[in-house]
Motif scaffolding. Structure first.
Motif: not given
Length: 595
Positions: A34-41, A56-60, A111-115, A141-142
């Motif tokens: 998640a951190l490598d994906a640029g998540a801020s939450q 684990i949920r992220d907004n990457g 489960t994932s979704r890019p912008a 997104v994330g």
């Protein structure tokens, strides 16, 4: 049995034995993704200590639909693509084994979704068969990764899990370490539906100190000292607990290399060596430290769990860390702290290594220095308002009349030390002996109350007289564990050759190689000064004028502090050295000494 290639399912389970040791290992791999994906939450939900559920949920940045199946395959990653990338790894993950290993010993859904996509997609994999199934899903997104029933298909591994409380304590400790590595990320952690930690992103120094306090304890945050040191491409910063504040029990011992949490033996040895004899055998260092260096100078491809690294210049890194922390701890000894605290209102320290005590508000942060070799530097004090100067002169008038208790009362009423007079000690007594309480004036003079009255002593001239006294022994020196290297011009080389005897007599240990000056040791009174900035001007002034003027250059620029000089050269307060009588207005006395 003939040699054969292992089936993918078996290979994944073997790899899982290295990567997935317990639920905390799963959390580590997924959070690092998640951190490598640029998540801020990042939100972490745990049930039954991680044995039942890890979510684990992220907004990457998310994963595209066509890459989801590939993401669950072994040795599939977007973080490296060539051998050159392996030599300069900047991401936390890079092996491409985590998701495949986890899905081989648990029921995993991603489960994932890019912008760039309007719809999210979910990939499911379960156990040994590793058949990935895709279906559309609702998701912002994330990404969200759910790991259910860890080790459900490997009972031998499952029975080695500890109690629910123990396993969650490992996860909680892991999140603490990760949260300290990324202050720019917001974190939430819950167990069995109950929130355990909620950390907001910390962008300011005050917020970062608050996060340290919440994770390492208020006592650590209040007692720890900030350090920042840089040598060439090596940079060390963080919080360090003075020996006097360490109790006989283990505390925070968190070290990071380029943002990656580490338990490196070399770093631990250097930190312990820096504390030296200040700790007993039962005590352990307490620290939160961050080491930064070029990615090409460190190999992170050493351990499957990435807990260890290998430095290409291990000796340099070890000596740099030991030197930086050793110098900082030397300044934090009780006698040094007394002088630093007393002079705190006269000059605010910008330290490299930057050392300052923190208050709960975080106001003790030092401004990070950027020069490559500096050891210690200062900011000149801000001039006070006219009313403040008038109050200080009134205080001096009361002190000159001999009423020490009245003077102390005025000082205590205001709650802060004067600007013109910075106290070396805050203890006064009506029966105090002569010259018991020295005061620094404008960082160039010392004010003494003697039997005859008040004296103003010019520090530079007094120091020059002491150095020129042939009967005195050579002053003690401070050896630099990491010798400082300065490029010098041909003219400066000739200057240094001419001053060789003088500098050796002052306590310097210098080595000239072509046009490179290597500083191996400096006098004790200069060890807290910004060596890269002050040495060459000091040497040039020595050639042009006299020793007193050279010392005056250091004092005027605040490269050398009177408090430090008096600490290592108490003879400056002795009888027979240059002095002048002080009136209420001290400027005429200063002018008289400068002539």
């Amino acid at each position: 049995m003939p040699i054969q290639i292992l089936p993918p399912q078996l290979a994944n389970q073997i790899a899982a034995g290295e990567v997935v040791e317990r639920p905390a290992s799963v959390v580590k791999e997924l959070v690092e993704n998640a951190l490598d994906a640029g998540a801020s939450q990042i939100d972490i939900d745990i049930e039954k200590g991680g044995a039942r559920l890890i979510r684990i949920r992220d907004n990457g940045c998310g994963i595209a639909q066509q890459e989801l199946t590939l993401a669950l395959s072994r040795h599939a990653t977007s973080k490296i693509s060539s051998l050159d990338d392996l030599e300069r790894i900047l991401s936390l993950g890079f092996r491409g084994e985590a998701l495949a290993s986890i899905s081989s010993v648990a029921r995993l859904s991603l489960t994932s979704r890019p912008a760039s996509q309007d719809t999210a997609w979910q990939a499911n994999a379960e156990g040994r068969d590793m058949q990935v199934q895709l279906r559309p899903a609702a998701h912002p997104v994330g990404s969200t990764v759910e790991v259910l029933d860890l080790f459900f298909n490997t009972p031998a591994r499952r029975k080695f899990l500890r109690s629910e409380k123990t396993e969650f304590s490992h996860i909680d400790e892991l999140i603490k370490r990760l949260a300290l590595s990324r202050f720019d990320v917001s974190w939430t952690l819950s167990h069995n539906g109950q929130p355990v930690r909620r950390l907001k992103a910390a962008s300011t120094a005050t917020q970062q100190l608050q996060r340290v306090a919440s994770l390492c304890g208020r006592r650590f945050a209040d007692s720890a000292c900030w350090i920042e040191n840089q040598h060439q491409q090596l940079k060390l910063w963080g919080w360090l607990l003075p020996p006097a504040a360490i109790e006989r029990q283990s505390g925070c011992q968190y070290s990071y290399v380029n943002g990656r949490m580490m338990r490196d033996k070399l770093l631990n040895h250097a930190i312990r060596q820096a504390y030296g004899e200040h700790l007993s055998a039962e005590q352990q260092p307490v620290f939160v430290l961050y080491l930064e260096l070029p990615a090409t100078e460190v190999d992170v491809n050493v351990h499957p769990a990435k807990h260890e690294v290998r430095f290409h210049q291990a000796r340099l890194v070890h000596d740099f860390v030991a030197s930086a922390l050793g110098n900082a701890l030397a300044q934090l000894q009780p006698e040094a702290l007394q002088g630093m605290q007393a002079a705190g209102n006269a000059a605010s320290a910008e330290v490299e290594p930057a050392v300052g005590r923190h208050s709960a508000s975080g106001s003790g942060y030092a401004t990070p220095a950027r020069s490559g070799h500096s050891v210690f530097s200062y900011k000149p004090p801000v001039k006070p308002a006219k009313a403040e100067v008038a109050r200080q002169l009134q205080y001096l008038d009361v002190l000159q009349q001999g009423s020490q208790q009245s003077a102390v009362g005025q000082l205590q009423d205001t709650g802060k030390a004067p600007y013109v007079l910075s106290p070396q000690s805050a203890t006064f007594s009506a029966s105090a002996p002569a010259a018991a309480t020295p005061w620094s004036v404008q960082n160039r003079f010392v004010l003494l109350q003697c039997d005859e009255g008040i004296q103003l002593r010019r520090v530079a001239k007094a120091m020059a007289l002491l150095c020129q006294d042939r009967t005195r022994e050579r002053p003690a020196s401070k050896t630099l564990l990491v010798p400082m290297r300065l490029a010098v011009s041909p003219a400066e080389v000739m200057l240094l050759q001419q001053l060789a005897d003088t500098l050796a007599g002052l306590g310097f240990d210098l080595l000239l190689r072509d046009q490179l000056l290597i500083v191996r040791a400096v006098p004790l009174w200069l060890q807290r000064s910004p060596l890269q900035q002050c040495l060459l001007p000091f040497f040039q002034q020595l050639q042009q004028t006299d020793l007193a003027s050279a010392f005056d250059i250091l004092l005027k620029a605040h490269w050398l502090q009177v408090d430090t000089l008096i600490h290592y050269q108490p003879e400056l307060l002795g009888d027979g050295l240059e002095a002048a009588t002080v009136a209420i207005d001290i400027n005429p006395a200063i002018q008289a000494l400068e002539q």
